[in-house]
Design an enzyme around this catalytic site. Structure first.
Site, PDB file in Angstrom:
ATOM      1  N   GLU A 286       0.887  -1.157   0.000  1.00  0.00           N
ATOM      2  CA  GLU A 286       0.000   0.000   0.000  1.00  0.00           C
ATOM      3  C   GLU A 286       0.932   1.215   0.000  1.00  0.00           C
ATOM      4  O   GLU A 286       1.810   1.310   0.859  1.00  0.00           O
ATOM      5  CB  GLU A 286      -0.827  -0.046   1.295  1.00  0.00           C
ATOM      6  CG  GLU A 286      -2.074   0.762   1.235  1.00  0.00           C
ATOM      7  CD  GLU A 286      -2.840   0.718   2.558  1.00  0.00           C
ATOM      8  OE1 GLU A 286      -2.647  -0.218   3.353  1.00  0.00           O
ATOM      9  OE2 GLU A 286      -3.621   1.645   2.768  1.00  0.00           O
TER      10      GLU A 286
ATOM     11  N   ARG B 138       5.238 -13.030   9.586  1.00  0.00           N
ATOM     12  CA  ARG B 138       5.894 -11.778   9.257  1.00  0.00           C
ATOM     13  C   ARG B 138       7.219 -11.703  10.009  1.00  0.00           C
ATOM     14  O   ARG B 138       7.443 -12.396  10.998  1.00  0.00           O
ATOM     15  CB  ARG B 138       5.023 -10.578   9.583  1.00  0.00           C
ATOM     16  CG  ARG B 138       4.668 -10.403  11.035  1.00  0.00           C
ATOM     17  CD  ARG B 138       3.614  -9.325  11.243  1.00  0.00           C
ATOM     18  NE  ARG B 138       4.092  -7.991  10.947  1.00  0.00           N
ATOM     19  CZ  ARG B 138       3.573  -7.207   9.991  1.00  0.00           C
ATOM     20  NH1 ARG B 138       2.585  -7.603   9.252  1.00  0.00           N
ATOM     21  NH2 ARG B 138       4.045  -6.001   9.802  1.00  0.00           N
TER      22      ARG B 138
ATOM     23  N   LYS C 164       4.617   0.702   9.335  1.00  0.00           N
ATOM     24  CA  LYS C 164       4.781   1.976   8.633  1.00  0.00           C
ATOM     25  C   LYS C 164       4.228   3.121   9.469  1.00  0.00           C
ATOM     26  O   LYS C 164       4.787   4.206   9.495  1.00  0.00           O
ATOM     27  CB  LYS C 164       4.041   1.926   7.297  1.00  0.00           C
ATOM     28  CG  LYS C 164       4.776   1.187   6.206  1.00  0.00           C
ATOM     29  CD  LYS C 164       4.041   1.390   4.886  1.00  0.00           C
ATOM     30  CE  LYS C 164       3.767   0.081   4.181  1.00  0.00           C
ATOM     31  NZ  LYS C 164       2.410  -0.067   3.709  1.00  0.00           N
TER      32      LYS C 164
END
Ligand code: ATP
Ligand code: MG
Length: 607
Positions: free
Chosen positions: A72, A307, A317
């Protein structure tokens, strides 16, 4: 590695242990099985993303598999994304496939061209390429809005979706929870015609933001809450960076993502474990749209992996953005940041990050990777490549009091050393040149007036070698009024120059690094340390700002040998005995050299 294992986690896997397990992983096994069974052998590819009819008109897909990296564009990529990039592009490369770079830009509010550009740079810099014949632009999910809208209308017409006008609160309550089945919305039994009319009104801007949503009609009693009629379209009046004001309704991520994969003929859609519960909806949607003839079969399949969690590092982020906007760091590319731009500026190489991704592998369960593993990869990459040089980080002047008599007044003697101690097979190391004269800089810690036990460097009466220069004998020091040592005094032993026949005539126990006063160059050196003191700065909802390390940056003025002063931005060196340093890619100038500490010579993490 002696780093303590953080509490509440599985043991930190060491690089060595992971190396042994490296060759295969569960994703490779899945792909190999699919290739063997020809799961995707019948797929066609029309040269660009599209629906079933589009691909049916294309050729058999030349790519054996298709993976994708779908960020994104709402921030700069970090080391966790680097893992995902290396994984997805690496699998495509290894199995004759293609990996798509796709901007998952279906959320109009948070995205920005600055982030799009930085993501493109990051993927390229890491050494990967998404370009295919006739097609070198990355894909954008927002280009699929028309299809997504069509898919939504199809679901409505087929009785698989309805417009719900409950308030957000009512919807939340009626969704139930783990122990309690959901309750059907009063709008659930509307006819397809009513739903279609309502949905078109939503599209045409006839209703307010948040007043209604389109929901998939699945099962309000499903044990998987994600299957209890998830919302798939919402009203949101926002200008989109790609589609402008064309839309006031936007697809939800859970609806958009599987469609993006399918339009691009992705075979293996690899994501992180949080999406495991979404997989049933992913498959449900694929089945409905293939059944309706909108999407080509066979459908992509989703696979989840753990992850990356890295000790002393934050990989979100949003939280990284907070560090930037609250000025806790100098920017996204601050060398202490785990962003790809930060790591790059810190001196990390694509090879080191690829090695790291390989080494940590992929697993199905969450664990923490020791920061030392990342550093070890950089050290391993730079060990063979980085030119050596001498730098004095905490300088004090050493005066060779008999220099003028032995060597001649004002004499500067040329010296040289190889830049690479182990040059690649069949090549010769480049040579560094520098000079020695009456005065040189040495490290303050290399002199002790009263030596501690076992000390081998300079103290009155002891001899050492100035590396690449002469043997010298310490005679004492000079001090200022406050007792601070201003100069170390020594005499040079003539005829002992390194590389000459007399070099071994005097035996010494230590060689120390130094830089000549005549040709040494002042440089700013940024000594970085970990950004956080806590191994898991944001675990369990902790306020990560509280564990910021107040001493994560110390700026010193060092003296470096002439070969280092000639560095170009991004050049990496080993400052002998100190570690690996990189000429800062932003601030380094020939007239004012600036170096960043990339990584120390040994693993000192957690000590
Ligand atoms: P963030 O929470 O930092 O915004 P994200 O997962 O929302 O991360 P995306 O831009 O949506 O970021 O992610 C793009 C891809 O990178 C996804 O496929 C995601 O699974 C992967 N990814 C993100 N963070 C990690 C991580 N820590 N380890 C491995 N893969 C990751
Ligand atoms: Mg995200």
């Amino acid at each position: 590695m002696s780093t303590p294992t953080p509490a509440n986690t599985q043991p930190v896997a060491t690089a060595a242990a992971q190396d042994a397990a490296k060759p295969s992983n569960f994703l490779r096994q899945i792909i190999e099985k699919d290739l063997e069974q020809g799961t995707y052998a019948t797929r066609r590819w029309a040269g660009s993303p599209g629906d079933a009819a589009h691909h049916a008109a294309g050729q058999p897909d030349p790519a054996k598999i298709r993976t994708r990296f779908p960020p994104e564009p709402n921030g700069y990529l970090h080391v966790g994304h680097a893992k995902s990039i290396c994984l997805n592009f690496g699998l495509a490369r290894d199995y004759g496939g293609v990996c798509h770079l796709r901007f998952d830009d279906t959320n109009p509010e948070k995205e920005d061209q600055e982030y799009v550009n930085s993501i493109i740079d990051a993927v390229k810099w890491l050494g990967f390429d998404w370009a295919q014949p006739g097609n070198n632009q990355p894909y954008q999910a927002s280009d699929y809005f028309d299809f997504m809208y069509r898919a939504a209308e199809y679901l409505i017409e087929a009785g698989h979706a309805y417009v719900d006008e409950q308030t957000a609160e009512q919807m939340r309550v009626n969704r139930g929870d783990f122990g309690k089945p959901g309750v059907d919305s009063p709008y659930r039994s509307r006819t397809p015609a009513e739903n279609l009319a309502r949905f078109r009104e939503m599209r045409d801007g006839r209703h307010e933001d948040g007043s209604m949503v389109l929901r998939a009609k699945i099962d309000m009693a499903s044990p998987n809450i994600n299957m209890r009629d998830p919302a798939i379209y919402r009203i949101r009046r926002a200008t989109h960076h790609n589609t402008g004001d064309k839309w006031c309704i936007y697809p939800m991520y859970t609806f958009a993502h599987p469609i993006e994969d399918a339009l691009e003929q992705i075979t293996h859609s690899i994501c992180t474990l949080e999406f495991e519960d979404q997989r049933p909806f992913y498959d449900w949607l694929m089945e409905r749209l293939i059944e309706g003839g909108l999407l080509a079969a066979p459908a992509p399949r989703q696979y989840e992996f753990a992850r990356l969690n890295l000790t002393y590092v934050i990989t979100s982020k949003r939280k990284l953005a907070q560090l930037v906007y609250d000025h806790k760091v100098s920017g996204w590319d601050d060398p202490r940041m785990p962003t790809i731009v930060g790591l790059r500026r810190r001196g990390y190489t694509p090879a080191a990050l690829q090695m790291f991704a390989e080494r940590i592998g992929v697993t199905k369960s969450d664990s923490w990777i020791d920061y030392g593993t990342l550093e070890g990869c950089l050290r391993e990459d730079l060990e063979a490549k980085a030119h050596r040089g001498m730098a004095v980080i905490n300088p004090v002047k050493l005066v060779l009091t008999n220099w003028d008599e032995v060597m001649g007044a004002g004499h500067l003697e040329p010296c040289s050393l190889p830049a690479l101690p182990h040059p690649p097979e069949g090549t010769e190391s480049p040579v560094r040149h520098f000079t020695i004269g009456k005065e040189v800089w040495i490290e303050r810690e290399d002199f002790e007036e009263v030596p501690p036990k076992g000390y081998k460097r300079l103290f009155p009466g002891n001899k050492v070698r100035l590396k690449g220069g002469y043997v010298i004998e310490c005679t004492g020091c000079a001090k200022d009024a406050s007792g601070q040592i201003t100069e170390v005094l020594a005499t040079v032993v003539g005829g002992t120059k390194s590389g000459t026949p007399g070099a071994d005539s005097v035996k010494v126990k230590a060689a120390i690094t130094w830089v000549g006063v005549a040709d040494g160059v002042q440089a700013e050196v940024r000594m970085y340390d970990r950004l956080f003191l806590d191994a898991q700065p944001d675990a369990g909802g902790k306020d990560f700002i509280e564990s910021l390390n107040p001493n994560s940056l110390k700026v010193v003025t060092a003296i470096v040998e002439p070969s280092l002063a000639n560095a170009k931005p991004d050049d990496k060196f080993q400052f002998e005995r100190h570690g690996y340093f990189v000429a800062d890619r932003v601030d380094h100038r020939a007239e004012k050299p600036v170096f960043n500490l990339a990584v120390g010579l040994k693993d000192s993490w957690g000590k």
